[in-house]
Design a protein around this motif. Structure first.
Motif, PDB file in Angstrom:
ATOM      1  N   PRO A 108       0.849  -1.202   0.000  1.00 37.18           N
ATOM      2  CA  PRO A 108       0.000   0.000   0.000  1.00 37.18           C
ATOM      3  C   PRO A 108       0.881   1.247   0.000  1.00 37.18           C
ATOM      4  O   PRO A 108       2.101   1.142  -0.064  1.00 37.18           O
ATOM      5  N   ASN A 109       0.286   2.421   0.030  1.00 40.41           N
ATOM      6  CA  ASN A 109       1.090   3.639   0.214  1.00 40.41           C
ATOM      7  C   ASN A 109       0.402   4.581   1.201  1.00 40.41           C
ATOM      8  O   ASN A 109      -0.756   4.354   1.593  1.00 40.41           O
ATOM      9  N   THR A 110       1.111   5.622   1.620  1.00 39.70           N
ATOM     10  CA  THR A 110       0.612   6.441   2.743  1.00 39.70           C
ATOM     11  C   THR A 110      -0.709   7.172   2.452  1.00 39.70           C
ATOM     12  O   THR A 110      -1.445   7.419   3.405  1.00 39.70           O
ATOM     13  N   VAL A 156       6.474  -1.768  -8.216  1.00 42.65           N
ATOM     14  CA  VAL A 156       5.353  -1.117  -7.514  1.00 42.65           C
ATOM     15  C   VAL A 156       5.889  -0.255  -6.370  1.00 42.65           C
ATOM     16  O   VAL A 156       5.466   0.889  -6.183  1.00 42.65           O
ATOM     17  N   THR A 157       6.869  -0.809  -5.643  1.00 39.26           N
ATOM     18  CA  THR A 157       7.466  -0.057  -4.537  1.00 39.26           C
ATOM     19  C   THR A 157       8.085   1.232  -5.058  1.00 39.26           C
ATOM     20  O   THR A 157       7.936   2.308  -4.461  1.00 39.26           O
ATOM     21  N   GLY A 163       6.202   6.823  -4.606  1.00 36.78           N
ATOM     22  CA  GLY A 163       5.632   7.897  -5.425  1.00 36.78           C
ATOM     23  C   GLY A 163       5.074   9.091  -4.669  1.00 36.78           C
ATOM     24  O   GLY A 163       5.276  10.231  -5.100  1.00 36.78           O
ATOM     25  N   PRO A 164       4.356   8.878  -3.520  1.00 34.09           N
ATOM     26  CA  PRO A 164       3.859  10.069  -2.816  1.00 34.09           C
ATOM     27  C   PRO A 164       4.981  11.071  -2.517  1.00 34.09           C
ATOM     28  O   PRO A 164       4.781  12.281  -2.652  1.00 34.09           O
ATOM     29  N   ALA A 247      14.335   4.031  -7.101  1.00 37.10           N
ATOM     30  CA  ALA A 247      13.621   3.457  -5.949  1.00 37.10           C
ATOM     31  C   ALA A 247      13.380   1.964  -6.165  1.00 37.10           C
ATOM     32  O   ALA A 247      13.482   1.162  -5.223  1.00 37.10           O
ATOM     33  N   THR A 248      13.074   1.576  -7.413  1.00 42.34           N
ATOM     34  CA  THR A 248      12.868   0.151  -7.723  1.00 42.34           C
ATOM     35  C   THR A 248      14.156  -0.632  -7.459  1.00 42.34           C
ATOM     36  O   THR A 248      14.131  -1.709  -6.858  1.00 42.34           O
TER      37      THR A 248
END
Ligand SMILES: NC(=O)c1ccc[n+]([C@@H]2O[C@H](COP(=O)([O-])OP(=O)(O)OC[C@H]3O[C@@H](n4cnc5c(N)ncnc54)[C@H](OP(=O)(O)O)[C@@H]3O)[C@@H](O)[C@H]2O)c1
Length: 260
Positions: A108-110, A156-157, A163-164, A247-248
């Motif tokens: 998920p993300n924040t 995805v990470t 990404g945020p 980041a990936t």
């Protein structure tokens, strides 16, 4: 992140507060959760796993092996274990657990904190169709959910997990530009954030391609095409692609630490 999920599940009425058990080493955190959401405390991770048919693993990666070892003796095929631990692959979860649970890995993300999360999920071999439907419903309660192969979890990470932070940087830069052009800081920040929100909603709600939407705004000889030319000259699109890839790569490097 665990708290965001509890809040989303309760708000969506997918579970009742008295059916949610929470384990956290910090008494302050446990009391906060009980006070705010009326959830119930578990004496420890093992007790929580013994009493629950669905278990979320939402600890930092460095704590995951110990927690999995604690709950391992209590779980079996009757337990659905959903891990949101970044960079911890399904085979590593199985190994640390040492027991045959039904497994789901989610990233998920924040923005899940405000019900606008983006979550990707992948499933272990023994997860059933009903497990998949349940997990989708739960993550849909805090935003949008996509299903991917586990091999894509690092990407995805890099995209929606990190990404945020990239978008916050863009919002800050938009606001700085507005201030430079003469707007008061607070006004510039509101306009910048709402612009990002609105543009994102247009992509999701119209289904139109971003370039099509961009071209609708960029009239010949107008203001927007001048701005787009400045973005291209500063290599901003390539820079953002590079951020996702960096980041990936870091996520892949972290996952390699868990390789047998
Ligand atoms: N934040 C994100 O954007 C994000 C996105 C996707 C996935 N994730 C993943 O979600 C997981 C949690 O991240 P987070 O940012 O929510 O971290 P966090 O705020 O530190 O939450 C982790 C919680 O686990 C508790 N904990 C620590 N050791 C424990 C133990 N032995 N037994 C039970 N609970 C324990 C911590 O308690 P104390 O604070 O008292 O130590 C804390 O409340 C991580 O694996 C992360 O990779 C995070």
């Amino acid at each position: 992140m665990g708290e965001a999920l509890v809040r989303g599940l309760l708000q969506a009425r997918l579970v009742r507060p008295q059916d949610v058990l929470v384990c956290d080493p910090s008494r302050e955190r446990r009391e906060h959760l009980e006070r705010t959401y009326r959830t119930r405390p578990a004496a420890g991770n093992a007790e929580l796993a013994r009493r629950c048919s669905l278990v979320f693993l939402a600890v930092k990666p460095q704590h995951a092996p110990q927690v999995l070892a604690e709950i391992g003796p209590e779980v079996g095929r009757g337990t659905l274990l959903v891990s949101i631990v970044a960079g911890l692959p399904l085979p590593a979860i199985e190994r640390h657990l040492g027991a045959p649970a039904r497994l789901v890995r989610a990233m998920p993300n924040t923005p899940a904190l405000v019900g606008a999360g983006a979550t990707a999920v992948c499933y272990g071999g023994s997860a059933t169709g009903a497990d998949r439907a349940l997990v989708r419903r739960m993550f849909d309660a805090v935003g949008r959910t996509v299903e991917v192969e586990e091999g894509l979890m690092d990407a995805v990470t890099g995209l929606s997990g990190s990404g945020p932070a990239f978008v916050f940087t863009v919002i800050q830069a938009l606001a700085d530009g507005g201030v430079q052009a003469g707007l008061p800081r607070a006004t510039a920040l509101q306009l910048a954030a709402q612009t990002v929100l609105g543009a994102a909603r247009m992509v999701l709600e119209t289904g139109a391609h971003p370039i099509q939407l961009r071209d609708q705004v960029a009239s010949p000889g107008g203001t927007t095409i001048q701005g787009i030319a400045a973005l291209e000259a500063a290599a901003v699109p390539g820079g953002i692609m590079g951020a996702v890839l960096a980041a990936t790569e870091q996520s892949r490097a972290l996952a390699r630490k868990h390789a047998p």
